[in-house]
Design a protein around this motif. Sequence first.
Motif, PDB file in Angstrom:
ATOM      1  N   LYS A  37      11.415   0.339   5.430  1.00 43.52           N
ATOM      2  CA  LYS A  37      10.129  -1.124   5.398  1.00 43.52           C
ATOM      3  C   LYS A  37       8.791  -1.346   5.392  1.00 43.52           C
ATOM      4  CE  LYS A  37      14.467  -2.025   3.989  1.00 43.52           C
ATOM      5  NZ  LYS A  37      15.092  -1.462   2.080  1.00 43.52           N
ATOM      6  N   ASP A  38       8.305  -0.287   6.049  1.00 38.68           N
ATOM      7  CA  ASP A  38       6.882  -0.528   6.315  1.00 38.68           C
ATOM      8  C   ASP A  38       6.190   0.886   5.512  1.00 38.68           C
ATOM      9  OD1 ASP A  38       4.307   0.070   7.526  1.00 38.68           O
ATOM     10  OD2 ASP A  38       4.816   1.146   8.958  1.00 38.68           O
ATOM     11  N   ASN A  39       5.131  -0.704   4.762  1.00 42.52           N
ATOM     12  CA  ASN A  39       4.014  -0.368   3.803  1.00 42.52           C
ATOM     13  C   ASN A  39       3.460   0.700   3.713  1.00 42.52           C
ATOM     14  OD1 ASN A  39       5.560  -2.138   1.985  1.00 42.52           O
ATOM     15  ND2 ASN A  39       4.141  -3.709   2.737  1.00 42.52           N
ATOM     16  N   GLU A  40       3.200   1.265   5.273  1.00 44.67           N
ATOM     17  CA  GLU A  40       2.262   2.069   5.275  1.00 44.67           C
ATOM     18  C   GLU A  40       2.365   3.517   5.032  1.00 44.67           C
ATOM     19  OE1 GLU A  40      -0.040   2.003   9.101  1.00 44.67           O
ATOM     20  OE2 GLU A  40      -1.341   0.112   9.250  1.00 44.67           O
ATOM     21  N   ARG A  55       5.964   6.192  -2.389  1.00 46.51           N
ATOM     22  CA  ARG A  55       5.732   6.241  -3.640  1.00 46.51           C
ATOM     23  C   ARG A  55       5.001   6.442  -4.463  1.00 46.51           C
ATOM     24  NH1 ARG A  55       4.945   1.282  -1.433  1.00 46.51           N
ATOM     25  NH2 ARG A  55       7.168  -0.137  -1.323  1.00 46.51           N
ATOM     26  N   CYS A  91       5.659   3.388   2.780  1.00 44.68           N
ATOM     27  CA  CYS A  91       6.459   3.732   1.227  1.00 44.68           C
ATOM     28  C   CYS A  91       4.991   3.542   0.836  1.00 44.68           C
ATOM     29  CB  CYS A  91       7.113   1.870   1.204  1.00 44.68           C
ATOM     30  SG  CYS A  91       8.681   1.901   2.293  1.00 44.68           S
ATOM     31  N   ASP A  92       3.854   3.051   0.621  1.00 43.37           N
ATOM     32  CA  ASP A  92       3.085   3.595   0.122  1.00 43.37           C
ATOM     33  C   ASP A  92       2.745   5.241  -0.822  1.00 43.37           C
ATOM     34  OD1 ASP A  92       2.959   0.803  -0.566  1.00 43.37           O
ATOM     35  OD2 ASP A  92       1.152   0.601   0.823  1.00 43.37           O
ATOM     36  N   LEU A 125      12.737   5.427   0.767  1.00 44.37           N
ATOM     37  CA  LEU A 125      12.276   4.729   0.345  1.00 44.37           C
ATOM     38  C   LEU A 125      13.333   3.201   0.572  1.00 44.37           C
ATOM     39  CD1 LEU A 125      10.272   4.888  -2.635  1.00 44.37           C
ATOM     40  CD2 LEU A 125       9.514   4.327  -0.615  1.00 44.37           C
TER      41      LEU A 125
END
Length: 97
Positions: free
Chosen positions: A48-51, A57, A53-54, A44
């Motif tokens: 930095k890409d949310n696709e 997480r 990171c989600d 993480l």
Amino acid sequence: MWPQAAGGVPFQATEFQSSGDPIADLFEDMAAEQKARKTYDNILTLVKDNEVCDPIRFLREREIVHFQRFGEALRLLTEELNKKNFYAFNPSGCKCN
């Protein structure tokens, strides 16, 4: 038909990580959860890409919950062993002599 891994390797009971000591095994499980959580933390910090990171997480949160459940199991186990005056808290139970 015999159980096997996706790569065709036959199942072996030697793959189980168990020492036979429930306290040691639970601590080993807790350590593995913390190592996985730390790995997800490191990912993480780099991504930095949310696709990406989600899901990471979610996996990180799952490791935290697993660590907590193993901790609860360890507490319950040691309470139960203490009731039986078992080795967890009573070194005089050791039959070394």
